[in-house]
Design a protein around this motif. Structure first.
Motif, PDB file in Angstrom:
ATOM      1  N   LEU A   5     -14.598  49.246  29.742  1.00  0.00           N
ATOM      2  CA  LEU A   5     -13.207  49.150  30.180  1.00  0.00           C
ATOM      3  C   LEU A   5     -12.670  47.779  29.812  1.00  0.00           C
ATOM      4  O   LEU A   5     -13.365  46.776  29.913  1.00  0.00           O
ATOM      5  N   GLY A   7      -8.536  45.549  29.580  1.00  0.00           N
ATOM      6  CA  GLY A   7      -7.102  45.620  29.842  1.00  0.00           C
ATOM      7  C   GLY A   7      -6.359  44.484  29.169  1.00  0.00           C
ATOM      8  O   GLY A   7      -6.949  43.469  28.787  1.00  0.00           O
ATOM      9  N   HIS A  16      -0.478  38.910  20.276  1.00  0.00           N
ATOM     10  CA  HIS A  16      -0.639  37.875  19.250  1.00  0.00           C
ATOM     11  C   HIS A  16      -1.998  37.987  18.564  1.00  0.00           C
ATOM     12  O   HIS A  16      -2.839  38.808  18.950  1.00  0.00           O
ATOM     13  N   HIS A  44      -0.955  43.494  37.075  1.00  0.00           N
ATOM     14  CA  HIS A  44      -1.217  42.070  36.869  1.00  0.00           C
ATOM     15  C   HIS A  44       0.038  41.331  36.389  1.00  0.00           C
ATOM     16  O   HIS A  44       0.212  40.142  36.671  1.00  0.00           O
ATOM     17  N   TYR A 128      -5.361  37.774  41.708  1.00  0.00           N
ATOM     18  CA  TYR A 128      -5.394  38.420  40.384  1.00  0.00           C
ATOM     19  C   TYR A 128      -6.812  38.797  39.946  1.00  0.00           C
ATOM     20  O   TYR A 128      -7.055  39.934  39.515  1.00  0.00           O
ATOM     21  N   VAL A 183     -14.905  34.826  17.422  1.00  0.00           N
ATOM     22  CA  VAL A 183     -13.460  35.049  17.576  1.00  0.00           C
ATOM     23  C   VAL A 183     -13.008  34.977  19.028  1.00  0.00           C
ATOM     24  O   VAL A 183     -11.891  35.369  19.356  1.00  0.00           O
TER      25      VAL A 183
END
Ligand code: TYM
Length: 332
Positions: A5, A7, A16, A44, A128, A183
Motif C-alpha cells: 500500500l 499513498g 513532481h 491528509h 497526520y 532515487v
C-alpha cells in the motif's frame, strides 16, 4: 503475493519528478509482483488550510496522473482515501495508542509547523502520521514504497502495529518501508541541498510533470551546479551535478558510473541538455494521457468507485477485527 500500500497527497496541481522517481515508478513496477493498493490521500490534504473546490479538482487530477504514470485498474486497486471510512476509524483507535511525546518527535510535523509555530498548526497535522499508519495497517501491508522522507512515519507505523498486537493479540501484519536508495531523495534543482518538494521548493527548483515540457526543460538547463567543471558524483561536494546524474541515471536506466565515464571531456551544458531531453520524453506523453483521462470523467469515476469497493472489502474486514479486539460491542 505480498501486499503493498502507498499513498500520495493531492496538495498541488501536479506531481513532481521527485514523486515520480522516488515513489510512483516503484508503484507501477510492483503491480506485476505484488498485490497493490494505492490511494490519493485527501484526508491528509486537509491537515493544512485548503480550498474545497481546489481539493476536489486536485484529487481527480491526482488519480488521473497515477493512471497516466502506468497504474492499471485491472492490476491494482486505486482509490480515494475518503471513500473508505475505515481509514478515519482506525486512525482514532491508533491515536489512542500513540504517546503524545512519540507524536511530538515526528520531524515532518516539526518542519511543517515551524513556519507558523505550533500554535497555528492543527491537531490534524499533529496526528497526520497516525492516519498514515492506519492507511497502511488496514490493508495488512507487507511493503510500503515511499521516498526517504517517509521513513520515520513507517517506523511509527511498525511501533503501533507491534503495540496493538502486544496489547490486544496478533491483529496487524508488520509492514516495512520499500525505499530505493538511489532515487529516495531527488533534490531541488535551484537549491540542491534540499529535497524537491511540493510545499517548499521554489518554482525554479521543481519539475512539475504537468507543466509545459519547455518550461521543465528550461528549469533543468538552469539547474544550480558549481563553479568546478568536472562531472563527477559526489553528493557532499557537488550536490547539483550529483542530482542531475541521479535523475539521468534513473530516467535512462544507466548506472551513474557509466554516465560519469561517458561525460569525460564534456561540460555541464551537455549533461543538462541530456537531462532536459530525458525529462521532456517522460513528461510529454504523461501530460497528454493525464489530460485525456480528465476529459472522460465518467470512466475516471467508474475506476475510482470500483477501487473503493475493493479497498473497502479488505479494510472493513480488518476494522471488524480491530473493533472486536479493543472491546467494542458489535452493532446488531
Ligand atoms: P507525498 O504526497 O508528500 O509524496 C508522495 C511520495 O513521493 C515521495 N517523494 C519523494 N521521493 C524522492 N524525492 C523527493 N524529492 C520526493 N518528494 C516526495 C514521498 O516520499 C512519497 O512516497 N505521507 C505521505 C502520503 C501518505 C502515505 C500513506 C504514503 C499518506 N498515507 C501511506 C505511504 C503509505 C506523503 O505526504 O507523501
Amino acid at each position: 503475493r505480498p501486499r503493498v500500500l502507498s499513498g500520495i497527497q493531492p496538495t498541488a496541481d501536479s506531481f513532481h519528478l521527485g514523486n515520480y522517481l522516488g515513489a510512483l515508478r516503484q508503484w507501477v513496477a510492483m503491480q506485476d509482483t505484488h498485490d497493490t493498493f494505492y490511494c490519493v490521500v485527501d484526508l491528509h490534504a486537509i491537515t493544512v488550510e485548503h480550498d474545497p473546490a481546489l481539493l476536489r479538482e486536485r484529487s481527480l487530477r491526482s488519480a488521473a496522473q497515477l493512471l497516466a504514470a502506468g497504474l492499471d485498474p485491472d492490476r491494482c486497486t486505486l482509490f480515494i482515501q475518503s471513500h473508505v471510512p475505515e481509514h478515519s476509524q482506525l486512525a482514532w483507535v491508533l491515536g489512542c495508542l500513540t504517546g503524545f511525546g512519540e507524536a511530538s518527535r515526528m520531524t515532518q510535523f516539526k518542519d511543517k509547523s515551524s513556519k507558523g509555530g505550533t500554535e497555528s498548526a492543527t491537531v490534524g497535522l499533529f496526528t497526520y502520521p497516525v492516519l498514515m499508519a492506519a492507511d497502511i495497517l488496514l490493508y495488512q501491508t507487507d511493503q510500503v514504497p515511499v521516498g526517504e522522507d517517509q521513513r520515520q512515519h513507517l517506523e511509527l507505523t511498525r511501533d503501533l502495529a507491534g503495540r496493538f498486537n502486544g496489547r490486544y493479540g496478533e491483529t496487524f501484519r508488520q509492514p516495512s518501508a520499500y525505499i530505493v536508495k538511489d532515487v529516495a531523495k531527488i533534490q531541488d534543482l535551484a537549491n540542491p541541498v534540499a529535497k524537491m518538494s511540493k510545499s517548499s521548493s521554489s518554482p525554479a527548483g521543481i519539475v512539475e510533470l504537468l507543466d509545459d515540457p519547455k518550461v521543465s526543460a528550461k528549469r533543468v538547463r538552469s539547474a544550480v551546479t558549481d563553479s568546478d567543471r568536472s562531472i563527477t558524483f559526489d553528493v557532499a561536494a557537488k550536490p547539483g551535478v550529483s542530482n542531475l546524474l541521479t535523475i539521468l541515471s534513473a530516467l535512462r536506466s544507466v548506472p551513474v558510473p557509466s554516465l560519469v565515464e561517458s561525460y569525460e571531456g564534456k561540460g555541464y551544458g551537455d549533461l543538462k541538455g541530456d537531462v532536459a531531453d530525458a525529462v521532456v520524453e517522460l513528461v510529454t506523453p504523461f501530460r497528454d494521457r493525464t489530460f485525456a483521462l480528465l476529459e472522460d470523467r465518467e470512466s475516471l469515476d467508474g475506476i475510482l468507485a470500483h477501487g473503493a469497493e475493493r479497498a473497502r472489502a479488505v479494510a472493513s474486514e480488518t476494522m471488524s477485527l480491530v473493533n472486536e479486539r479493543v472491546g467494542f460491542v458489535p452493532a446488531k
